[in-house]
Motif scaffolding. Sequence first.
Motif, PDB file in Angstrom:
ATOM      1  N   ALA A  22       0.821  -1.229   0.000  1.00  0.00           N
ATOM      2  CA  ALA A  22       0.000   0.000   0.000  1.00  0.00           C
ATOM      3  C   ALA A  22       0.844   1.263   0.000  1.00  0.00           C
ATOM      4  O   ALA A  22       0.347   2.334  -0.354  1.00  0.00           O
ATOM      5  N   CYS A  23       2.104   1.163   0.401  1.00  0.00           N
ATOM      6  CA  CYS A  23       2.906   2.382   0.582  1.00  0.00           C
ATOM      7  C   CYS A  23       3.217   3.056  -0.757  1.00  0.00           C
ATOM      8  O   CYS A  23       3.896   2.471  -1.609  1.00  0.00           O
ATOM      9  N   PRO A  24       2.760   4.297  -0.954  1.00  0.00           N
ATOM     10  CA  PRO A  24       3.022   4.984  -2.229  1.00  0.00           C
ATOM     11  C   PRO A  24       4.477   5.409  -2.383  1.00  0.00           C
ATOM     12  O   PRO A  24       4.890   5.785  -3.468  1.00  0.00           O
ATOM     13  N   MET A  25       5.255   5.352  -1.282  1.00  0.00           N
ATOM     14  CA  MET A  25       6.652   5.772  -1.344  1.00  0.00           C
ATOM     15  C   MET A  25       7.594   4.571  -1.384  1.00  0.00           C
ATOM     16  O   MET A  25       8.815   4.722  -1.245  1.00  0.00           O
ATOM     17  N   ASN A  26       7.018   3.359  -1.540  1.00  0.00           N
ATOM     18  CA  ASN A  26       7.821   2.127  -1.602  1.00  0.00           C
ATOM     19  C   ASN A  26       8.712   1.936  -0.378  1.00  0.00           C
ATOM     20  O   ASN A  26       9.886   1.574  -0.487  1.00  0.00           O
ATOM     21  N   LEU A  58       9.138   0.513   3.896  1.00  0.00           N
ATOM     22  CA  LEU A  58       8.919  -0.742   4.629  1.00  0.00           C
ATOM     23  C   LEU A  58       8.336  -0.448   6.013  1.00  0.00           C
ATOM     24  O   LEU A  58       9.029  -0.557   7.036  1.00  0.00           O
ATOM     25  N   PRO A  59       7.060  -0.065   6.074  1.00  0.00           N
ATOM     26  CA  PRO A  59       6.487   0.340   7.365  1.00  0.00           C
ATOM     27  C   PRO A  59       6.578  -0.721   8.446  1.00  0.00           C
ATOM     28  O   PRO A  59       6.772  -0.407   9.620  1.00  0.00           O
ATOM     29  N   LEU A  60       6.451  -1.988   8.094  1.00  0.00           N
ATOM     30  CA  LEU A  60       6.507  -3.031   9.132  1.00  0.00           C
ATOM     31  C   LEU A  60       7.875  -3.079   9.800  1.00  0.00           C
ATOM     32  O   LEU A  60       7.997  -3.317  11.002  1.00  0.00           O
ATOM     33  N   ASP A 114      11.481   9.843   4.034  1.00  0.00           N
ATOM     34  CA  ASP A 114      10.646   9.944   2.837  1.00  0.00           C
ATOM     35  C   ASP A 114       9.189   9.600   3.104  1.00  0.00           C
ATOM     36  O   ASP A 114       8.341   9.748   2.223  1.00  0.00           O
ATOM     37  N   CYS A 115       8.899   9.116   4.307  1.00  0.00           N
ATOM     38  CA  CYS A 115       7.505   8.801   4.641  1.00  0.00           C
ATOM     39  C   CYS A 115       6.699  10.102   4.657  1.00  0.00           C
ATOM     40  O   CYS A 115       7.072  11.068   5.311  1.00  0.00           O
ATOM     41  N   ILE A 116       5.590  10.134   3.936  1.00  0.00           N
ATOM     42  CA  ILE A 116       4.753  11.345   3.885  1.00  0.00           C
ATOM     43  C   ILE A 116       3.602  11.267   4.892  1.00  0.00           C
ATOM     44  O   ILE A 116       2.700  12.101   4.875  1.00  0.00           O
ATOM     45  N   GLU A 117       3.644  10.256   5.741  1.00  0.00           N
ATOM     46  CA  GLU A 117       2.649  10.078   6.815  1.00  0.00           C
ATOM     47  C   GLU A 117       1.226  10.068   6.259  1.00  0.00           C
ATOM     48  O   GLU A 117       0.304  10.634   6.840  1.00  0.00           O
ATOM     49  N   CYS A 118       1.075   9.392   5.114  1.00  0.00           N
ATOM     50  CA  CYS A 118      -0.237   9.361   4.457  1.00  0.00           C
ATOM     51  C   CYS A 118      -1.222   8.433   5.157  1.00  0.00           C
ATOM     52  O   CYS A 118      -2.429   8.550   4.984  1.00  0.00           O
ATOM     53  N   GLY A 119      -0.715   7.468   5.924  1.00  0.00           N
ATOM     54  CA  GLY A 119      -1.593   6.573   6.679  1.00  0.00           C
ATOM     55  C   GLY A 119      -2.071   5.351   5.911  1.00  0.00           C
ATOM     56  O   GLY A 119      -2.826   4.535   6.454  1.00  0.00           O
ATOM     57  N   CYS A 120      -1.630   5.169   4.644  1.00  0.00           N
ATOM     58  CA  CYS A 120      -2.095   4.016   3.856  1.00  0.00           C
ATOM     59  C   CYS A 120      -1.726   2.698   4.542  1.00  0.00           C
ATOM     60  O   CYS A 120      -2.519   1.753   4.573  1.00  0.00           O
ATOM     61  N   CYS A 121      -0.509   2.631   5.092  1.00  0.00           N
ATOM     62  CA  CYS A 121      -0.038   1.379   5.698  1.00  0.00           C
ATOM     63  C   CYS A 121      -0.906   1.000   6.900  1.00  0.00           C
ATOM     64  O   CYS A 121      -1.352  -0.151   7.025  1.00  0.00           O
ATOM     65  N   ALA A 122      -1.177   1.974   7.749  1.00  0.00           N
ATOM     66  CA  ALA A 122      -1.983   1.699   8.942  1.00  0.00           C
ATOM     67  C   ALA A 122      -3.414   1.336   8.554  1.00  0.00           C
ATOM     68  O   ALA A 122      -4.059   0.494   9.179  1.00  0.00           O
TER      69      ALA A 122
HETATM   70  S1  SF4 Z   1       2.522   6.540   6.149  1.00  0.00           S
HETATM   71 FE1  SF4 Z   1       2.973   4.405   5.690  1.00  0.00          FE
HETATM   72  S2  SF4 Z   1       2.176   4.141   3.613  1.00  0.00           S
HETATM   73 FE2  SF4 Z   1       2.355   6.373   3.913  1.00  0.00          FE
HETATM   74  S3  SF4 Z   1       4.392   6.870   3.146  1.00  0.00           S
HETATM   75 FE3  SF4 Z   1       4.618   6.464   5.345  1.00  0.00          FE
HETATM   76  S4  SF4 Z   1       5.195   4.303   5.463  1.00  0.00           S
HETATM   77 FE4  SF4 Z   1       4.353   4.642   3.422  1.00  0.00          FE
END
Ligand code: SF4
Length: 429
Positions: free
Chosen positions: A368-372, A374-376, A397-405
Amino acid sequence: MILVQEHKEPQHNLKTEKFLTPKRLSLALSQHAGEPSTPCVSLGQEIKEAQNIATSSGYISSPLHAPCDGKIIAIEIGNHPVLRKSECITIQCQANNKGYPSLIKNIENTTKESLLKDIKDAGIVGLGGAAFPAHVKLNPPKKIDTIVINGCECEPYLSTDNRMMIENLTEIFKGIEIIAKIIEPNEIIFAIESNKPEAIKKLNLFINTKKFGFSKIRLSVLKTAYPQGGEKQLIFSTTNRKVEPGKLPLDIGCLVQNVATAFAIYEAVYLKKPLIERLVSFCGDALLKPKNVWVKIGTSLQELFDEKILEFKEEPKKVISGGPMMGVCLDNLNYPILKGSGGFLFLSSPVSEEKEYPCIRCARCIDACPMNLLPLEYAKIIKKEKYNLLTDLSIKDCIECGCCAWVCPSKIPLVHYVKIGKKYEPKNI
Ligand code: SF4
Ligand code: SF4
């Protein structure tokens, strides 16, 4: 990118309302990215609408103006909907809305320097969320060949950009003209998501029938996905250019400006009106009537309910400053609206389960991460407090978009861990 439920109805289709007569305003000095502004008024001082009340404190900073006539009744630490606490200037309002007639007809004979000064003096910051001072962004150290005007508004619930594109397109285009005069790009791309048919129709008509002070503009209708409106995602979707990790849009000749910022730039230059009002989405199923309202910067949520501008259908279980993906939870209604406040959510049930389960290594967060990223791995490392291991994982580089969560079946608050990781990552990296 991911598909999320939009929840844009009904506010998406309702005409905007106004509440510009607050009794009291609280203006946080931290309204923008960079250094907080510095007060230039004193306790008890009488002030006039549009008067400068705090000056910028550095290169990346922005001044603050009085949204009404009134009296300074406090300069002290107060509530801030993002930072929790910040120094604030409190104004007892006496009179509002002095009126701003247009002072110029067009910008043909105005210099770039003069336009940038107007934008800086008016305290214009990016209204798409980051609140980055606009005069800094519009004075890049590298040649920009492409401007992307961001009308995507991909965060669920929020619909101020959609309403502005429907109701204020002439002013938005005058703002784009100013941006184009300053930057001199080869091309302007107006980007919008496919879920805004009324705005798309107006934009098509506007672009095909009007004459502008810039040559090349095209409309790019993008698929509705989250976070389509993120700068790097938007640039890739519209130009096929990739902003590499650690780089900025200007490194590949691009600059992104939000539609509401273009509107504010128009007001700063044509009306000499500082940024003292903004359109805000008030949404969620706990509200009797979700709506978009023009409010003075510094208006408290509590006053909007006291004045019956907003009414609860039922007691909210969760109040969020921002949207459900990137927003911050609030514990009460005594928070002021900031220059960067796009919306507030009032929900009758929590967005997600609070309990966190163990990671099952399903990799959905990575997909799901748009920035490729590794949130886990971030969560694993940060739980063990081994912050030096974040070195090679590009956490910045994380944009804190929340897709991963959002997609995580174990309900791991991955963005929360990212925020901690960014804070404690060794600074020399
Ligand atoms: S919030 Fe999660 S999905 Fe969004 S950019 Fe950061 S790590 Fe990737
Ligand atoms: S989505 Fe959640 S459970 Fe799946 S790998 Fe990522 S952190 Fe683990």
